[in-house]
Design an enzyme around this catalytic site. Structure first.
Site, short mmCIF file in Angstrom:
data_model
loop_
_atom_site.label_atom_id
_atom_site.label_comp_id
_atom_site.label_asym_id
_atom_site.label_seq_id
_atom_site.Cartn_x
_atom_site.Cartn_y
_atom_site.Cartn_z
N GLY A 45 20.62 28.51 51.38
CA GLY A 45 20.93 27.81 49.92
C GLY A 45 19.36 28.62 49.23
O GLY A 45 19.48 29.03 48.16
N GLU A 101 13.01 25.67 48.10
CA GLU A 101 14.85 24.86 48.06
C GLU A 101 15.07 26.14 46.89
O GLU A 101 14.52 25.40 45.83
CB GLU A 101 14.60 23.51 48.25
N ASP A 102 16.87 25.62 47.03
CA ASP A 102 17.69 25.78 46.56
C ASP A 102 17.64 24.39 44.91
O ASP A 102 17.75 24.75 44.50
CB ASP A 102 18.97 25.99 46.72
N ASP A 105 18.67 16.82 45.72
CA ASP A 105 19.38 16.36 44.67
C ASP A 105 19.10 14.84 45.29
O ASP A 105 18.30 14.35 44.49
CB ASP A 105 21.06 16.57 46.02
N GLY A 107 16.90 14.11 47.33
CA GLY A 107 15.89 13.93 47.84
C GLY A 107 14.97 14.12 49.50
O GLY A 107 14.05 13.84 49.56
N LYS A 133 18.47 17.84 40.89
CA LYS A 133 19.54 16.49 40.08
C LYS A 133 18.93 15.27 40.39
O LYS A 133 19.24 14.27 41.03
CB LYS A 133 20.50 16.54 40.61
N PHE A 154 28.46 19.09 41.17
CA PHE A 154 28.31 20.00 41.41
C PHE A 154 28.31 21.73 41.61
O PHE A 154 29.21 21.82 41.02
CB PHE A 154 29.21 19.81 42.58
N ARG A 167 27.89 31.86 47.58
CA ARG A 167 26.62 32.02 47.71
C ARG A 167 26.55 32.97 47.26
O ARG A 167 24.95 33.26 46.49
CB ARG A 167 26.47 32.16 48.98
#
Ligand code: IMP
Ligand code: MG
Length: 179
Positions: A45, A101-102, A105, A107, A133, A154, A167
């Site tokens: 990602g 990271e992308d 969420d 964690g 998030k 999402f 992607r």
């Protein structure tokens, strides 16, 4: 896997560019006295974000390494059971490490990476994510560089996938069920 379709655009290409500029400005400021940094891109990602980010860094020596983690499988719910695979020759000890990271969420992924890397005595260790998030966090973790916080939706595009597709989108979109 449910059939999904694009519901709306959350960030345009121009907005994403501006976010990357803000993150790289902060990193360049924080590392202005450093000679080198190793960017650890979390595949798959973060590959688009990391490639945009490194081209904006003014630190003289930038190394790029890749790792792969898995926790989602083909579903869109994190299992908490994070596996980490190292690709290539990643040297952590005595180096300035920035994990890219992308999205963060629950964690779980980043917490696991922090445990693994900090045990190898880096000179410094920081975490950078394009999207965050915070409302979904189940483990406490302080992220050093956050591009932008998003609500509990999402998202896909700019490297992020749903079942390995979407992607390539140059923008970020929210999905909904395709009935
Ligand atoms: P965490 O371990 O729950 O923080 O999960 C982080 C990983 O979950 C990210 O690196 C993504 O691969 C994936 N993920 C979490 N939220 C999303 C999303 O909204 N879209 C696509 N992938 C996501
Ligand atoms: Mg990921």
């Amino acid at each position: 896997m449910k059939n999904m379709k694009i519901k709306s655009v959350m960030f345009t290409e121009t907005e994403l560019n501006e976010i990357v500029n803000q993150v790289s400005d902060r990193i360049n400021q924080d590392y202005k006295d450093e000679d080198s940094v190793t960017i650890v891109c979390v595949l798959t990602g973060a590959v688009i974000f990391a490639s945009d980010l490194i081209r904006r860094l003014s630190i003289p020596n930038v190394k790029l390494n890749f790792i792969r983690t898995s926790s989602y499988g083909k579903s869109d719910v994190s299992s908490g059971n994070v596996k980490v695979f190292e690709l290539g020759n990643l040297e952590i000890t005595d180096n300035n490490i920035i994990v890219v990271e992308d999205i963060i969420d629950t964690g779980n992924t980043i917490k696991k990476l922090a445990e693994i890397f900090s045990s190898q005595n880096p000179k410094s260790l920081k975490f950078c994510t394009m999207f965050d998030k915070p409302s979904r966090r189940t483990v406490d973790f302080d992220v050093d560089y956050v591009g932008v916080e998003i609500p509990d939706e999402f998202i896909v595009g700019y490297g992020l996938d749903y079942g390995e597709i979407y992607r390539q989108l140059p923008y970020v979109a929210v999905l909904c069920e395709d009935n």
